[in-house]
Design an enzyme around this catalytic site. Structure first.
Site, mmCIF file in Angstrom:
data_model
loop_
_atom_site.group_PDB
_atom_site.id
_atom_site.type_symbol
_atom_site.label_atom_id
_atom_site.label_comp_id
_atom_site.label_asym_id
_atom_site.label_seq_id
_atom_site.Cartn_x
_atom_site.Cartn_y
_atom_site.Cartn_z
ATOM 1 N N HIS A 271 1.094 -1.397 0.098
ATOM 2 C CA HIS A 271 -0.216 0.030 -0.475
ATOM 3 C C HIS A 271 1.161 1.243 0.076
ATOM 4 O O HIS A 271 1.871 0.982 -0.892
ATOM 5 C CB HIS A 271 -1.137 0.178 1.132
ATOM 6 C CG HIS A 271 -1.922 0.978 1.376
ATOM 7 N ND1 HIS A 271 -2.621 1.398 0.313
ATOM 8 C CD2 HIS A 271 -3.119 1.356 2.163
ATOM 9 C CE1 HIS A 271 -3.346 2.557 0.503
ATOM 10 N NE2 HIS A 271 -3.235 2.474 2.178
ATOM 11 N N HIS A 318 -2.742 -3.061 -9.066
ATOM 12 C CA HIS A 318 -3.241 -2.289 -8.719
ATOM 13 C C HIS A 318 -4.999 -2.862 -8.106
ATOM 14 O O HIS A 318 -4.844 -3.693 -9.673
ATOM 15 C CB HIS A 318 -3.989 -0.507 -8.849
ATOM 16 C CG HIS A 318 -4.702 0.020 -8.033
ATOM 17 N ND1 HIS A 318 -5.902 -0.165 -7.385
ATOM 18 C CD2 HIS A 318 -4.414 0.795 -7.122
ATOM 19 C CE1 HIS A 318 -6.432 0.829 -6.718
ATOM 20 N NE2 HIS A 318 -5.674 1.104 -6.159
ATOM 21 N N ARG A 327 -3.813 10.236 -11.035
ATOM 22 C CA ARG A 327 -2.771 11.217 -9.712
ATOM 23 C C ARG A 327 -1.566 10.630 -10.805
ATOM 24 O O ARG A 327 0.169 11.078 -9.936
ATOM 25 C CB ARG A 327 -2.655 9.472 -8.513
ATOM 26 C CG ARG A 327 -4.387 9.686 -8.219
ATOM 27 C CD ARG A 327 -4.570 9.026 -6.747
ATOM 28 N NE ARG A 327 -3.802 7.423 -6.704
ATOM 29 C CZ ARG A 327 -4.213 6.426 -6.078
ATOM 30 N NH1 ARG A 327 -4.264 7.342 -4.347
ATOM 31 N NH2 ARG A 327 -4.041 5.463 -6.165
ATOM 32 N N ASP A 373 2.131 6.148 -6.295
ATOM 33 C CA ASP A 373 3.321 5.364 -5.626
ATOM 34 C C ASP A 373 5.169 5.506 -6.960
ATOM 35 O O ASP A 373 5.792 5.613 -6.554
ATOM 36 C CB ASP A 373 3.302 4.555 -4.971
ATOM 37 C CG ASP A 373 2.372 4.364 -3.902
ATOM 38 O OD1 ASP A 373 1.835 5.557 -3.885
ATOM 39 O OD2 ASP A 373 1.382 3.799 -3.710
HETATM 40 N N1 CMX Z 1 4.756 -6.221 -9.509
HETATM 41 C C1 CMX Z 1 5.031 -7.907 -9.801
HETATM 42 N N2 CMX Z 1 4.071 -8.661 -9.849
HETATM 43 C C2 CMX Z 1 2.743 -8.371 -9.567
HETATM 44 C C3 CMX Z 1 2.481 -6.868 -9.399
HETATM 45 C C4 CMX Z 1 3.477 -5.934 -9.927
HETATM 46 N N3 CMX Z 1 3.826 -4.339 -9.178
HETATM 47 N N4 CMX Z 1 1.594 -6.911 -9.405
HETATM 48 C C5 CMX Z 1 0.170 -7.689 -9.579
HETATM 49 N N5 CMX Z 1 1.995 -8.376 -9.672
HETATM 50 C C6 CMX Z 1 1.338 -9.867 -9.410
HETATM 51 C C7 CMX Z 1 0.677 -10.198 -8.202
HETATM 52 O O1 CMX Z 1 1.744 -10.528 -6.943
HETATM 53 C C8 CMX Z 1 -0.224 -11.929 -7.592
HETATM 54 O O2 CMX Z 1 0.782 -12.742 -8.015
HETATM 55 P P1 CMX Z 1 0.368 -13.891 -7.258
HETATM 56 O O3 CMX Z 1 -0.333 -14.773 -8.163
HETATM 57 O O4 CMX Z 1 1.346 -14.850 -7.704
HETATM 58 O O5 CMX Z 1 0.426 -14.233 -5.397
HETATM 59 C C9 CMX Z 1 -0.881 -11.270 -9.850
HETATM 60 O O6 CMX Z 1 0.122 -10.686 -10.400
HETATM 61 C C10 CMX Z 1 -2.430 -11.001 -10.064
HETATM 62 O O7 CMX Z 1 -2.183 -10.019 -8.620
HETATM 63 P P2 CMX Z 1 -3.084 -8.850 -8.846
HETATM 64 O O8 CMX Z 1 -4.892 -9.499 -8.892
HETATM 65 O O9 CMX Z 1 -2.858 -8.563 -9.936
HETATM 66 O O10 CMX Z 1 -3.033 -7.463 -8.339
HETATM 67 P P3 CMX Z 1 -3.526 -7.682 -6.595
HETATM 68 O O11 CMX Z 1 -4.684 -7.238 -6.672
HETATM 69 O O12 CMX Z 1 -3.001 -8.489 -5.206
HETATM 70 O O13 CMX Z 1 -2.621 -6.389 -5.780
HETATM 71 C C11 CMX Z 1 -1.337 -4.651 -5.432
HETATM 72 C C12 CMX Z 1 -2.222 -5.064 -5.851
HETATM 73 C C13 CMX Z 1 -1.231 -3.511 -5.526
HETATM 74 C C14 CMX Z 1 -1.018 -4.690 -4.270
HETATM 75 C C15 CMX Z 1 -0.203 -5.244 -6.546
HETATM 76 O O14 CMX Z 1 0.162 -4.463 -8.016
HETATM 77 C C16 CMX Z 1 1.571 -4.596 -6.490
HETATM 78 O O15 CMX Z 1 1.336 -5.831 -5.027
HETATM 79 N N6 CMX Z 1 2.021 -3.484 -7.029
HETATM 80 C C17 CMX Z 1 3.005 -3.555 -6.270
HETATM 81 C C18 CMX Z 1 3.210 -2.927 -4.811
HETATM 82 C C19 CMX Z 1 2.643 -1.482 -5.240
HETATM 83 O O16 CMX Z 1 2.582 -0.504 -6.350
HETATM 84 N N7 CMX Z 1 1.475 -0.800 -4.186
HETATM 85 C C20 CMX Z 1 1.510 0.137 -4.212
HETATM 86 C C21 CMX Z 1 -0.298 0.304 -4.467
HETATM 87 C C22 CMX Z 1 -1.254 2.127 -4.377
HETATM 88 C C23 CMX Z 1 -1.553 2.184 -2.793
HETATM 89 O O17 CMX Z 1 -1.639 1.297 -2.528
HETATM 90 O O18 CMX Z 1 -1.031 2.986 -2.858
#
Ligand code: CMX
Length: 441
Positions: A271, A318, A327, A373
């Site tokens: 997050h 996301h 944003r 971010d």
């Molecule tokens: N890099 C690598 N893998 C990623 C990814 C990324 N940026 N985003 C998603 N994935 C992966 C997930 O880890 C998940 O993998 P597994 O099936 O092996 O567990 C798969 O893709 C499916 O995930 P998703 O349904 O697309 O994404 P989620 O809704 O589960 O998670 C989020 C969303 C933001 C946590 C995820 O995209 C992520 O970890 N991003 C990087 C961290 C980040 O930038 N967070 C900030 C978000 C904005 C905020 O809240 O400030």
């Protein structure tokens, strides 16, 4: 701020009657259906909250009371000669549903300034922590120490009528918002031993004064803070920081307790902490590649290496959004205007060209596009704020506006304590065999 309080109460009373009528007529209507996978996978897509202040569209991004970020940039009041929106105006909008006038926003800035004094025990409590403690830990400890000032908690202990909760909640929320910049700036100066505050600035607004307290005296940095504190304020109700604050507030924990709880969620790397992770990751890439400005091919190899090590690419993806976060775009526009040649900003833009196709090719990432971010850190580094582990505190100061406005709505509407149903995997197995119900208590 009697005017804002009065307008808010009038609106809340009206909506309260409408909700009662709506539930009387339509309360038994079925809203969608829940699949078993959603219960196991983070409740994604299950509608289960009413959150008045903003609404997220997967393809369009966030709208605050119907206004998109480009619209807010245009319509919200600004400082004289400035071009970025004032977060005070957004708070007014989230509380009332109406765009404020310049005069109303000025009055709100002055009101927050008059409430901004932080008692000394808050700083003494933070001083009890080692300086190395993460800035979010120091920030949350400061907020918890400030809880001694909760009017809601005092009035509740005295035994007030629940019809008046909203009024004490309003005063607490306004006081807390007003005092957060001082606490946040104290953490910054303490942790990084940074110099004295800026005292010769004419800024009188919440963000401008915060920038001064942090020790940054350029008007463009104050403008960045105005934009930053506006766009990070709210992202509907289901995200971890908003939902945590809302949930904890539903137990009638006062705004200090519920906001601190939300901040502990914001401090998670998936997050709000992602904003520090982005710059940490870019700095590491530059170090590993021994280059300030790596080529797209080099970035591609580095991204693939990050993924092969079982890590996420910070700043991308996301849970709800399915397009580039507006944003992110708002910050890219700020950079194009103020710092188009900045080397780190240009690396961020290059990463934006490289990462989405790589994530798309994994065939599992639902959103390969950048979130808020991915861009924020590069703007801060431009002005000299390289201490990336501080960035989430800035996000937190901004998020207070949304979560406190939303919690205020919940109290004014008399929403009850939250208590969704949970099940065990054994319940699910029994239910699949037709031997158990998994809903109801
Ligand atoms: N890099 C690598 N893998 C990623 C990814 C990324 N940026 N985003 C998603 N994935 C992966 C997930 O880890 C998940 O993998 P597994 O099936 O092996 O567990 C798969 O893709 C499916 O995930 P998703 O349904 O697309 O994404 P989620 O809704 O589960 O998670 C989020 C969303 C933001 C946590 C995820 O995209 C992520 O970890 N991003 C990087 C961290 C980040 O930038 N967070 C900030 C978000 C904005 C905020 O809240 O400030």
């Amino acid at each position: 701020m009697e005017k804002l309080k009065r307008i808010f109460k009038e609106k809340a009373d009206k909506l309260s009657v409408e909700i009662k009528d709506l539930l009387k007529t339509h309360g038994s209507k079925v809203v969608g259906e829940v699949q078993l996978a959603q219960i196991f996978q983070g409740m994604r897509g299950i509608t289960g909250l009413v959150y008045e202040t903003s609404l997220l569209d997967a393809n369009e991004g966030i709208r605050f009371r119907g206004y998109s970020i480009p619209e807010l940039k245009q319509k919200l009041p600004k400082v004289e000669g400035g071009s970025e929106p004032l977060p005070e105006g957004l708070f007014w909008l989230m509380l009332t549903g109406d765009l404020p006038t310049n005069a109303e926003v000025k009055e709100l800035s002055q009101d927050w300034l008059s409430r901004a004094q932080v008692p000394s025990h808050v700083f003494n409590t933070i001083d009890g922590l080692p300086r190395e403690a993460h800035p979010m830990t120091q920030f949350v400890v400061g907020v918890m120490a400030l809880q001694t000032e909760s009017i809601f908690a005092k009035k509740y202990a005295e035994g007030v009528n629940k019809k008046d909760y909203w009024s004490y909640q309003f005063e607490d929320s306004m006081n807390l918002i007003a005092r957060l910049p001082e606490i946040a700036a104290y953490v910054y100066r303490r942790k990084y031993q940074s110099g004295p505050k800026v005292t010769n600035s004419v800024a009188m607004d919440w963000s401008g004064l915060f920038a001064n307290k942090l020790g940054y005296d350029k008007e463009n940095f104050r403008e960045l803070m105005r934009l930053y504190l506006t766009i990070h304020a709210d992202h509907e109700g289901g995200n971890v920081s908003a939902h945590t604050s809302y949930l904890v507030g539903s137990a009638l924990s006062d705004p200090y307790l519920s906001f601190a709880a939300g901040m502990n969620g914001l401090a998670g790397p998936l997050h709000g902490l992602a904003n520090q992770e982005v710059i940490k990751w870019i700095f590491q890439m530059q170090k590993d590649l021994k280059k300030e400005n790596p080529s797209k091919d080099e970035i591609e190899i580095y991204v693939k290496q990050t993924l092969s090590e079982g890590k996420v690419v910070p700043g991308y993806g996301h849970a709800v959004l399915r397009k580039t976060d507006p944003r992110f775009t708002a910050q890219a526009e700020f950079a194009k205007k103020h710092m188009p040649q900045d080397p780190l900003v240009n690396v961020v833009w290059k990463i934006f060209e490289v990462v989405p196709p790589i994530l798309q090719a994994l065939n599992k990432v639902k959103n390969p596009w950048p979130n808020v971010d991915a861009h924020s850190g590069a703007l801060l580094v431009h002005f000299g704020m390289r201490e990336y582990d501080y960035y989430t505190v800035l996000f937190g100061v901004s998020r207070s506006l949304g979560v406190l406005a939303a919690s205020l709505w919940a109290r004014a509407l008399g929403f009850p304590i939250e208590r969704p149903k949970s099940v065990t995997t054994q319940n699910v197995k029994d239910w699949l065999k037709g031997e158990d119900q998994i809903w109801g208590e």
